[in-house]
Each structure stands twice: as C-alpha cells, then as structure tokens.
Design a protein around this motif. Structure first.
Motif, PDB file in Angstrom:
ATOM      1  N   ARG A 136       0.834  -1.214   0.000  1.00  9.12           N
ATOM      2  CA  ARG A 136       0.000   0.000   0.000  1.00  9.12           C
ATOM      3  C   ARG A 136       0.863   1.256   0.000  1.00  9.12           C
TER       4      ARG A 136
ATOM      5  N   ARG B 199       2.622   1.828  -3.371  1.00  5.17           N
ATOM      6  CA  ARG B 199       1.672   2.320  -4.388  1.00  5.17           C
ATOM      7  C   ARG B 199       1.226   3.756  -4.089  1.00  5.17           C
ATOM      8  N   SER B 200       0.803   4.011  -2.859  1.00  2.00           N
ATOM      9  CA  SER B 200       0.225   5.321  -2.529  1.00  2.00           C
ATOM     10  C   SER B 200       1.263   6.447  -2.596  1.00  2.00           C
TER      11      SER B 200
ATOM     12  N   LEU C  77       6.040   3.163  -7.079  1.00  4.38           N
ATOM     13  CA  LEU C  77       5.933   2.065  -8.041  1.00  4.38           C
ATOM     14  C   LEU C  77       5.776   2.585  -9.468  1.00  4.38           C
ATOM     15  N   ASP C  78       4.883   3.532  -9.668  1.00  4.45           N
ATOM     16  CA  ASP C  78       4.688   4.103 -11.013  1.00  4.45           C
ATOM     17  C   ASP C  78       5.934   4.848 -11.477  1.00  4.45           C
TER      18      ASP C  78
END
Length: 96
Positions: A20, A23-24, A28-29
């Motif tokens: 979490r 990602r948040s 990751l992106d």
C-alpha cells in the motif's frame, strides 16, 4: 538485460502495508517510468503470507545502478525497515 529477483521476508502481517505504501507514495509508477526499466512487478506467494517477491528487469546494470541512486529509492529506504525484516537478491544478465 539484467534480471533481478528480490525476496523480502516481511515483519509479521506487514506485506499488505508495504505494498500500500509503495503504491500510494507513487514510487511504483515512478520506477516503472524510469529509463531502462523493462519491468518491475511484485508477486505474492500463495502459501507464504510473510514473503513478497519482486522481479526487476533492466536494460543493463547501469540502468539499475541509476535506479538505486534516485530520490524515490531513498524515500523507500526510509520506510522499508518498518515492513521488511530481510532481503535476498539474485541477479543474472541475459544476453540477446
């Protein structure tokens, strides 16, 4: 191509929290958009809820080395110990 398999042994009950936060935070992106990144994916071993597998694919070792020097990896290094007890790494170079 450089292929890296990272096995994380998580602190009890912390795998989902780590995912979490990665990602948040947008890390990751951001990693997936880095120059030389061909793949960066987490896998969850079904029978091992305390384990997390990361498979990284890079064009070459230089791209992966540059990745490790980014500010977002420094950010991950700050919160990772809260979730991860141990890290094991296996890498190999695959020739075309």
């Amino acid at each position: 191509m450089l292929l890296i398999q990272v096995t994380y042994t998580m602190h009890p009950g912390q795998r989902d929290g780590f995912l979490r936060e990665v990602r948040s935070s947008g890390i990751l992106d951001t990693i997936r958009r880095e120059e030389g990144c061909l793949g960066y994916s987490y896998y969850l071993p079904e029978e091992e809820d305390g384990t997390l597998l990361l498979v990284e694919k890079w064009t070459d070792a230089q791209a992966q080395k540059a990745h490790m020097a980014t500010p977002h990896m420094a950010e991950m290094a700050r919160f990772k110990p809260k979730y991860v007890a141990e890290t094991q790494l296996v890498s190999c170079t695959i020739e075309d």
